[in-house]
Enzyme design. Structure first.
Site, PDB file in Angstrom:
ATOM      1  N   HIS A 136       0.803  -1.228   0.000  1.00 18.66           N
ATOM      2  CA  HIS A 136       0.000   0.000   0.000  1.00 18.66           C
ATOM      3  C   HIS A 136       0.835   1.278   0.000  1.00 18.66           C
ATOM      4  O   HIS A 136       0.318   2.364  -0.132  1.00 18.66           O
ATOM      5  CB  HIS A 136      -0.922   0.040   1.231  1.00 18.66           C
ATOM      6  CG  HIS A 136      -0.199   0.355   2.500  1.00 18.66           C
ATOM      7  ND1 HIS A 136       0.423  -0.602   3.255  1.00 18.66           N
ATOM      8  CD2 HIS A 136       0.017   1.526   3.140  1.00 18.66           C
ATOM      9  CE1 HIS A 136       0.989  -0.030   4.313  1.00 18.66           C
ATOM     10  NE2 HIS A 136       0.766   1.262   4.268  1.00 18.66           N
TER      11      HIS A 136
HETATM   12  C1  UD1 Z   1      -2.096   5.882   5.240  1.00 16.61           C
HETATM   13  C2  UD1 Z   1      -0.814   6.489   5.805  1.00 16.61           C
HETATM   14  C3  UD1 Z   1       0.286   5.460   5.762  1.00 16.61           C
HETATM   15  C4  UD1 Z   1      -0.125   4.178   6.474  1.00 16.61           C
HETATM   16  C5  UD1 Z   1      -1.444   3.678   5.908  1.00 16.61           C
HETATM   17  C6  UD1 Z   1      -1.931   2.496   6.707  1.00 16.61           C
HETATM   18  C7  UD1 Z   1      -0.513   8.898   5.399  1.00 16.61           C
HETATM   19  C8  UD1 Z   1       0.175   9.921   4.570  1.00 16.61           C
HETATM   20  N1  UD1 Z   1      -0.387   7.623   4.979  1.00 16.61           N
HETATM   21  O1  UD1 Z   1      -1.850   5.561   3.896  1.00 16.61           O
HETATM   22  O2  UD1 Z   1       1.432   5.977   6.419  1.00 16.61           O
HETATM   23  O3  UD1 Z   1       0.866   3.225   6.306  1.00 16.61           O
HETATM   24  O4  UD1 Z   1      -2.428   4.724   5.986  1.00 16.61           O
HETATM   25  O5  UD1 Z   1      -2.851   1.729   6.009  1.00 16.61           O
HETATM   26  O6  UD1 Z   1      -1.146   9.230   6.361  1.00 16.61           O
HETATM   27  N2  UD1 Z   1      -9.136   4.458   0.958  1.00 16.61           N
HETATM   28  C9  UD1 Z   1     -10.380   3.880   0.900  1.00 16.61           C
HETATM   29  N3  UD1 Z   1     -11.009   3.598   2.080  1.00 16.61           N
HETATM   30  C10 UD1 Z   1     -10.476   3.867   3.284  1.00 16.61           C
HETATM   31  C11 UD1 Z   1      -9.214   4.473   3.329  1.00 16.61           C
HETATM   32  C12 UD1 Z   1      -8.552   4.763   2.152  1.00 16.61           C
HETATM   33  O7  UD1 Z   1     -10.908   3.609  -0.177  1.00 16.61           O
HETATM   34  O8  UD1 Z   1     -11.117   3.575   4.315  1.00 16.61           O
HETATM   35  C13 UD1 Z   1      -8.425   4.721  -0.316  1.00 16.61           C
HETATM   36  C14 UD1 Z   1      -8.787   6.056  -0.983  1.00 16.61           C
HETATM   37  O9  UD1 Z   1      -8.733   5.865  -2.359  1.00 16.61           O
HETATM   38  C15 UD1 Z   1      -7.638   6.947  -0.545  1.00 16.61           C
HETATM   39  C16 UD1 Z   1      -6.476   5.977  -0.516  1.00 16.61           C
HETATM   40  O10 UD1 Z   1      -7.024   4.746  -0.066  1.00 16.61           O
HETATM   41  O11 UD1 Z   1      -7.430   8.018  -1.424  1.00 16.61           O
HETATM   42  C17 UD1 Z   1      -5.337   6.395   0.397  1.00 16.61           C
HETATM   43  O12 UD1 Z   1      -5.785   6.603   1.739  1.00 16.61           O
HETATM   44  P1  UD1 Z   1      -4.933   7.535   2.741  1.00 16.61           P
HETATM   45  O13 UD1 Z   1      -5.506   7.448   4.084  1.00 16.61           O
HETATM   46  O14 UD1 Z   1      -4.773   8.893   2.142  1.00 16.61           O
HETATM   47  O15 UD1 Z   1      -3.500   6.917   2.717  1.00 16.61           O
HETATM   48  P2  UD1 Z   1      -3.040   5.403   2.887  1.00 16.61           P
HETATM   49  O16 UD1 Z   1      -2.403   4.988   1.616  1.00 16.61           O
HETATM   50  O17 UD1 Z   1      -4.133   4.575   3.447  1.00 16.61           O
HETATM   51  N1  UDP Z   2      -3.643  -5.414   8.807  1.00 17.76           N
HETATM   52  C1  UDP Z   2      -4.873  -6.035   8.894  1.00 17.76           C
HETATM   53  N2  UDP Z   2      -5.467  -6.470   7.753  1.00 17.76           N
HETATM   54  C2  UDP Z   2      -4.898  -6.335   6.524  1.00 17.76           C
HETATM   55  C3  UDP Z   2      -3.622  -5.717   6.446  1.00 17.76           C
HETATM   56  C4  UDP Z   2      -3.026  -5.254   7.595  1.00 17.76           C
HETATM   57  O1  UDP Z   2      -5.410  -6.190   9.988  1.00 17.76           O
HETATM   58  O2  UDP Z   2      -5.510  -6.744   5.534  1.00 17.76           O
HETATM   59  C5  UDP Z   2      -3.031  -4.915  10.036  1.00 17.76           C
HETATM   60  C6  UDP Z   2      -1.672  -5.452  10.299  1.00 17.76           C
HETATM   61  O3  UDP Z   2      -1.766  -6.714  10.937  1.00 17.76           O
HETATM   62  C7  UDP Z   2      -1.054  -4.375  11.178  1.00 17.76           C
HETATM   63  C8  UDP Z   2      -1.656  -3.122  10.593  1.00 17.76           C
HETATM   64  O4  UDP Z   2      -2.842  -3.514   9.912  1.00 17.76           O
HETATM   65  O5  UDP Z   2      -1.475  -4.507  12.512  1.00 17.76           O
HETATM   66  C9  UDP Z   2      -0.681  -2.504   9.637  1.00 17.76           C
HETATM   67  O6  UDP Z   2      -1.307  -1.541   8.902  1.00 17.76           O
HETATM   68  P1  UDP Z   2      -0.814  -1.061   7.467  1.00 17.76           P
HETATM   69  O7  UDP Z   2       0.005  -2.113   6.822  1.00 17.76           O
HETATM   70  O8  UDP Z   2      -2.017  -0.581   6.753  1.00 17.76           O
HETATM   71  O9  UDP Z   2       0.050   0.236   7.832  1.00 17.76           O
HETATM   72  P2  UDP Z   2       1.564   0.503   8.250  1.00 17.76           P
HETATM   73  O10 UDP Z   2       1.906  -0.387   9.388  1.00 17.76           O
HETATM   74  O11 UDP Z   2       2.413   0.284   7.040  1.00 17.76           O
HETATM   75  O12 UDP Z   2       1.561   1.943   8.609  1.00 17.76           O
END
Ligand code: UD1
Ligand code: UDP
Length: 379
Positions: A205
């Site tokens: 992601h």
């Molecule tokens: C965010 C964090 C990242 C973290 C990740 C965990 C920032 C800059 N990034 O990244 O550090 O590792 O969360 O998962 O804060 N979307 C949905 N539904 C949701 C959430 C997101 O469809 O419930 C989609 C949307 O298209 C959105 C995209 O995911 O534009 C990105 O979501 P966003 O929260 O901006 O960043 P992440 O990539 O999730």
């Molecule tokens: N996680 C989850 N389901 C998934 C993918 C990740 O429960 O399908 C959990 C994972 O076990 C960990 C957390 O989400 O506890 C990590 O989140 P993510 O990878 O989105 O973010 P990051 O740690 O890179 O910020």
């Protein structure tokens, strides 16, 4: 004593669960603010249910947007809550936009900030997370580090020693706390027909991977090639699904590559526990692979969790090099020697953090302004 916690993204729900419990045990009241950065049930609501986190006191419903607009809306919403609630501490986790917004809103109101997962560095300022974590560390008065490396990073950057606390990793606390519940409640391996030790779990992601069609395509091709030898399970982050659709990439979905919706935390713990190898660009999943005893290949050129690379549990694979990714995933094995058992603490990071917070803002001897008391701040 009143703590206001800001969460918003999936990993923050996991990190908040152990500390919310520890705060309650110590009789510290907590106001939970959810920015709404993640909002799908599979990315947010399900974690509250599974981890027994009570419903947020405030959900700002910010949702997805550009970095600037998303962070700005959070800042505005959090500020209003802080003015009403007047907490003694604001607690923020990790390195997302929700983290930065919480820290900045509080710092501007002279409310002390405690940063959990402080001191992590990738030394890659192109990552949004690196900018968020560096700025948050500077805004925070208490820096709760998960690892000795994080402490060293802060020392090298000249942070006042009195602000730094090595407490261990709350994600390790969570993995221990929920292990039995996961064993009891998750049947994901049966549902997907996966043999213990006979599959690869992958997650993707990170912006640097999903924002590049070439890199994302290389990762998907690599996973498809791995699947020719070992089945792959890929719970797909919505960001990655959206990017695949945007670039018109083919999803290698088949019996061998199971592309599924994001799974809940309990299912994730069980998927990791049975995995032969974990391939990921997630920060949290790199550590959880290690907790589960699975070797990890990190689909990045650097990592903040360097201890696992040093100990042989994690290998980096450049995400634009399909061949290297395939090779490292297929050849990954746990190292012969055990990593130091205390690499991420002893499972009581949350208890330590709660104790330190409970001593109150007056312990903030190291802060830059020399220590205005809460009452003085409010005039
Ligand atoms: C965010 C964090 C990242 C973290 C990740 C965990 C920032 C800059 N990034 O990244 O550090 O590792 O969360 O998962 O804060 N979307 C949905 N539904 C949701 C959430 C997101 O469809 O419930 C989609 C949307 O298209 C959105 C995209 O995911 O534009 C990105 O979501 P966003 O929260 O901006 O960043 P992440 O990539 O999730
Ligand atoms: N996680 C989850 N389901 C998934 C993918 C990740 O429960 O399908 C959990 C994972 O076990 C960990 C957390 O989400 O506890 C990590 O989140 P993510 O990878 O989105 O973010 P990051 O740690 O890179 O910020």
């Amino acid at each position: 004593m009143k703590v206001l916690t800001v969460v918003g993204a999936r990993p923050q729900f996991v990190k908040a669960a152990p500390l919310s419990r520890a705060l309650a045990t110590d009789g510290i009241s907590e106001i939970l603010v959810h920015t709404g950065q993640h909002y799908d049930h599979a990315m947010a609501g399900r974690f509250f249910e599974e981890l027994g986190i009570r419903a947020p006191d405030v959900n700002l419903g910010v949702g997805s947007d550009s970095h600037g607009r998303q962070t700005a809306r959070m800042l505005e919403g959090i500020e209003a809550v802080l003015v009403t609630e007047e907490p003694d501490w604001v607690v923020v986790y990790g390195d997302t936009n929700s983290t930065l917004a919480g820290a900045l809103a509080a710092a501007k109101l002279h409310i002390p900030v405690a940063h959990i997962e402080a001191g992590l560095r990738s030394f890659n300022r192109r990552m949004p997370e690196e900018v968020n974590r560096v700025l948050t560390d500077h805004a925070a008065e208490l820096l709760f580090c998960p690892t000795a490396t994080a402490v060293e990073n802060l020392r090298r950057e000249g942070f006042d020693e009195r602000r730094i606390h090595l407490v261990g990793d709350v994600m390790y606390d969570a993995a221990i706390l929920f292990a039995a519940r996961a064993e009891h409640l998750s049947d994901i391996r049966e549902r997907l027909g996966l043999d213990d030790g006979g599959y690869v779990v992958a997650t993707v992601h990170r912006a640097e991977n999903t924002d590049s069609p070439a890199r994302l395509s290389a990762i998907l091709c690599a996973l498809a090639r791995v699947a020719a030898e070992v089945p792959v399970v890929l719970p797909l982050h919505p960001r990655t699904r959206a990017a695949i659709e945007r670039y018109g990439l083919a999803l290698p979905n088949s019996d061998r590559v199971r592309i599924i919706e994001p799974v809940g935390y309990l299912d994730m713990l069980m998927l990791l526990k049975g995995a032969r190898v974990v391939a990921t660009d997630s920060g949290g999943v790199q550590k959880e692979a290690f907790f589960a005893g699975a070797p990890c290949v990190t689909l990045r050129t650097e990592t903040e969790w360097v201890e696992l690379v040093d100990a042989g549990w994690n290998r980096l694979a450049p995400p634009d090099d399909e061949h290297a990714m395939v090779d490292r995933i297929l050849t990954a094995t746990p190292p012969d020697t055990d990593a130091p058992a205390t690499i991420y603490g002893d499972g009581s990071a949350a208890r330590r953090i709660a104790r330190i917070l409970s001593e109150g803002p007056s312990r903030r001897d190291g802060r830059p302004d020399g220590g205005t008391r809460q009452g003085e701040r409010r005039g």
